[in-house]
Scaffold this motif. Structure first.
Motif, short mmCIF file in Angstrom:
data_model
loop_
_atom_site.label_atom_id
_atom_site.label_comp_id
_atom_site.label_asym_id
_atom_site.label_seq_id
_atom_site.Cartn_x
_atom_site.Cartn_y
_atom_site.Cartn_z
N SER A 119 0.82 -1.22 0.00
CA SER A 119 0.00 0.00 0.00
C SER A 119 0.85 1.26 0.00
O SER A 119 1.94 1.32 0.57
N GLY A 120 0.33 2.30 -0.67
CA GLY A 120 1.00 3.59 -0.75
C GLY A 120 0.01 4.64 -1.19
O GLY A 120 -1.17 4.56 -0.83
N ASN A 121 0.43 5.59 -2.01
CA ASN A 121 -0.47 6.67 -2.42
C ASN A 121 -0.47 6.90 -3.93
O ASN A 121 -0.85 7.98 -4.40
N LEU A 122 -0.07 5.90 -4.71
CA LEU A 122 -0.05 6.03 -6.17
C LEU A 122 -1.29 5.34 -6.74
O LEU A 122 -1.37 4.12 -6.81
N ARG A 123 -2.26 6.16 -7.15
CA ARG A 123 -3.51 5.63 -7.69
C ARG A 123 -3.32 5.23 -9.17
O ARG A 123 -2.39 5.69 -9.82
N PRO A 124 -4.23 4.41 -9.71
CA PRO A 124 -4.16 4.10 -11.15
C PRO A 124 -4.15 5.36 -12.01
O PRO A 124 -3.42 5.44 -13.00
N LYS A 125 -4.95 6.35 -11.63
CA LYS A 125 -4.97 7.62 -12.35
C LYS A 125 -3.59 8.28 -12.33
O LYS A 125 -3.14 8.85 -13.33
N ASP A 126 -2.92 8.20 -11.19
CA ASP A 126 -1.58 8.78 -11.08
C ASP A 126 -0.59 8.04 -11.97
O ASP A 126 0.31 8.66 -12.56
N VAL A 127 -0.75 6.73 -12.06
CA VAL A 127 0.11 5.94 -12.94
C VAL A 127 -0.04 6.42 -14.38
O VAL A 127 0.95 6.62 -15.09
N VAL A 128 -1.28 6.64 -14.82
CA VAL A 128 -1.52 7.11 -16.19
C VAL A 128 -0.87 8.48 -16.39
O VAL A 128 -0.25 8.74 -17.44
N ASP A 129 -0.97 9.35 -15.41
CA ASP A 129 -0.36 10.68 -15.51
C ASP A 129 1.16 10.57 -15.66
O ASP A 129 1.78 11.26 -16.48
N VAL A 130 1.77 9.71 -14.84
CA VAL A 130 3.22 9.53 -14.88
C VAL A 130 3.65 8.96 -16.23
O VAL A 130 4.59 9.46 -16.86
N VAL A 131 2.96 7.93 -16.69
CA VAL A 131 3.29 7.31 -17.97
C VAL A 131 3.14 8.31 -19.11
O VAL A 131 4.03 8.44 -19.96
N ASN A 132 2.03 9.03 -19.13
CA ASN A 132 1.79 10.00 -20.21
C ASN A 132 2.87 11.07 -20.26
O ASN A 132 3.37 11.43 -21.34
N ASP A 133 3.22 11.59 -19.10
CA ASP A 133 4.22 12.66 -19.04
C ASP A 133 5.59 12.14 -19.48
O ASP A 133 6.27 12.76 -20.31
N ALA A 134 5.99 10.99 -18.95
CA ALA A 134 7.30 10.43 -19.29
C ALA A 134 7.35 10.04 -20.77
O ALA A 134 8.37 10.24 -21.44
N LEU A 135 6.24 9.51 -21.27
CA LEU A 135 6.20 9.06 -22.66
C LEU A 135 6.30 10.23 -23.62
O LEU A 135 7.02 10.17 -24.62
N GLU A 136 5.59 11.30 -23.32
CA GLU A 136 5.64 12.47 -24.19
C GLU A 136 7.04 13.06 -24.24
O GLU A 136 7.56 13.39 -25.32
N LYS A 137 7.68 13.16 -23.09
CA LYS A 137 9.03 13.74 -23.05
C LYS A 137 10.04 12.86 -23.77
O LYS A 137 10.86 13.35 -24.56
N ALA A 138 9.99 11.56 -23.50
CA ALA A 138 10.96 10.65 -24.11
C ALA A 138 10.74 10.54 -25.62
O ALA A 138 11.70 10.54 -26.40
#
Length: 364
Positions: A119-138
């Motif tokens: 358990s932690g504080n990374l929601r599925p929605k947060d995962v999508v945000d992280v992936v989208n941001d990293a993917l766009e930059k890379a």
């Protein structure tokens, strides 16, 4: 074959983001995060998280992969690194456009039932945000275009949650919906209803079917789920009626040659691989890596298998890439630009290759 023979832009439509790990990165992150692994020595760990020696079944393949994914689950920084390195590896092989697929719930550590990671504080929605941001930059850094497909895993009850994320992020990095899971039973009523909702919302649809399951599952995916593409679909060739249905609907098959062997989805000789029948039947299909992490190879290995073992020509590979581009989930001007760019590049590539061949002949 010399890698230079494949020195052209490529399109991949079936590649699992969580299957794009590097063994060294898994070892490093797991040790740093205190995540238990069979070993933190990459050479030893490789035996447990890759299919370098082949697997007796798809389940065994996925089990090895799940060990590695623990290194990324629930950690935004680790997920960002996964994405960045995945894009770097694809760029090295001149992949121009790619659709990475993944299940956000598998990488989250809260707001998920059942919870896969501590358990932690990374929601599925947060995962999508992280992936989208990293993917766009890379992708921007490497001159690529990359999008994502969100994937439901049928052994869990996440279909509605995944669909809601597809709705929220439609046109914001996410281009489609996928489903994966055991193939021994038909798709459930819940899955069918979810796909009907996807269609009504204009969300593009693909589905894993016919990888290890029967052709009837492919038929159900086409008729009941109204998919535009099929992930794998090798057992379609076992039923001519289903093969003809797919051809009539122009359903695109996301074929993964090396993966089909490593997972034991196909155990015959390469010369009789279902892709061979897809080609002779003039089916709409393309080539993909599926899971380059456990496979330990990128798309060039699949191209080698295609040309050296299955019997395809390099010109066939160009045609398959065009199939994939026409069947990708980009829309409007972006898709038109991709198609135009590839056609122009491939025309030049074919012309150059023809001139080289003619020059060699003149010297004989």
């Amino acid at each position: 074959m010399d890698k230079k023979q494949y020195d052209f832009s490529k399109v991949e439509l079936h590649c699992h983001l969580d299957g794009c790990y590097r063994v060294e990165t898994v070892a490093e992150l797991a040790k740093k995060r205190g995540i238990d692994m069979p070993s933190y020595d990459p050479e030893v760990l490789k035996k447990y998280i890759t299919a370098h020696d082949g697997c007796a079944s798809l389940d065994e393949f996925l089990q090895r992969m799940s060990v590695a994914v623990k290194a990324f689950g629930g950690d935004a920084g680790a997920i960002r690194r996964l994405v960045t390195e995945a894009v770097e590896d694809k760029a090295r092989d001149k992949v121009k456009y790619i659709e990475f697929r993944y299940c956000p719930q598998l990488l989250a550590n809260c707001d998920v039932t059942p919870l896969i990671n501590p358990s932690g504080n990374l929601r599925p929605k947060d995962v999508v945000d992280v992936v989208n941001d990293a993917l766009e930059k890379a992708a921007t850094e490497h001159g690529m275009t990359a999008r994502t497909i969100l994937c439901d895993i049928t052994v869990y009850n996440w279909a509605t949650d995944v669909l809601e994320l597809c709705k929220e992020y439609k046109g914001k990095g996410v281009v489609g919906y996928d489903v994966a899971g055991p193939e021994h039973d038909p798709f459930s009523q819940e899955v069918e209803e979810t796909y009907r909702r996807c269609a009504s919302l204009g969300i593009h649809r693909t589905a894993h079917a016919g990888e290890v399951g029967p052709a009837s599952r492919v038929k159900q995916a086409i008729e009941k789920l109204e998919v535009e593409r099929i992930g794998h679909g090798y057992h379609t060739v076992d039923d001519d009626d289903v093969l003809n249905l797919a051809k009539q609907k122009n359903t695109h098959f996301e074929v993964c040659l090396l993966s089909s062997h490593l997972t034991s989805a196909y155990t015959g000789p390469w010369s009789s691989h279902p892709a061979k029948k897809f080609m002779s039947s003039n089916m709409n299909f393309g080539l993909n890596t599926d899971d380059p992490g456990p496979n330990t190879y990128g798309i060039i290995r699949d191209y080698d298998i295609a040309t050296e073992d299955v019997g395809f020509s390099v010109n066939d590979l160009l045609d398959l890439n065009m199939n994939a581009a026409r069947s990708c989930f980009l829309e409007g001007a972006e898709k038109e630009q991709l198609l135009n760019d590839l056609k122009s590049e491939y025309d030049q590539y074919r012309h150059k290759s023809l001139n080289v061949s003619s020059s060699k002949c003149s010297l004989i």
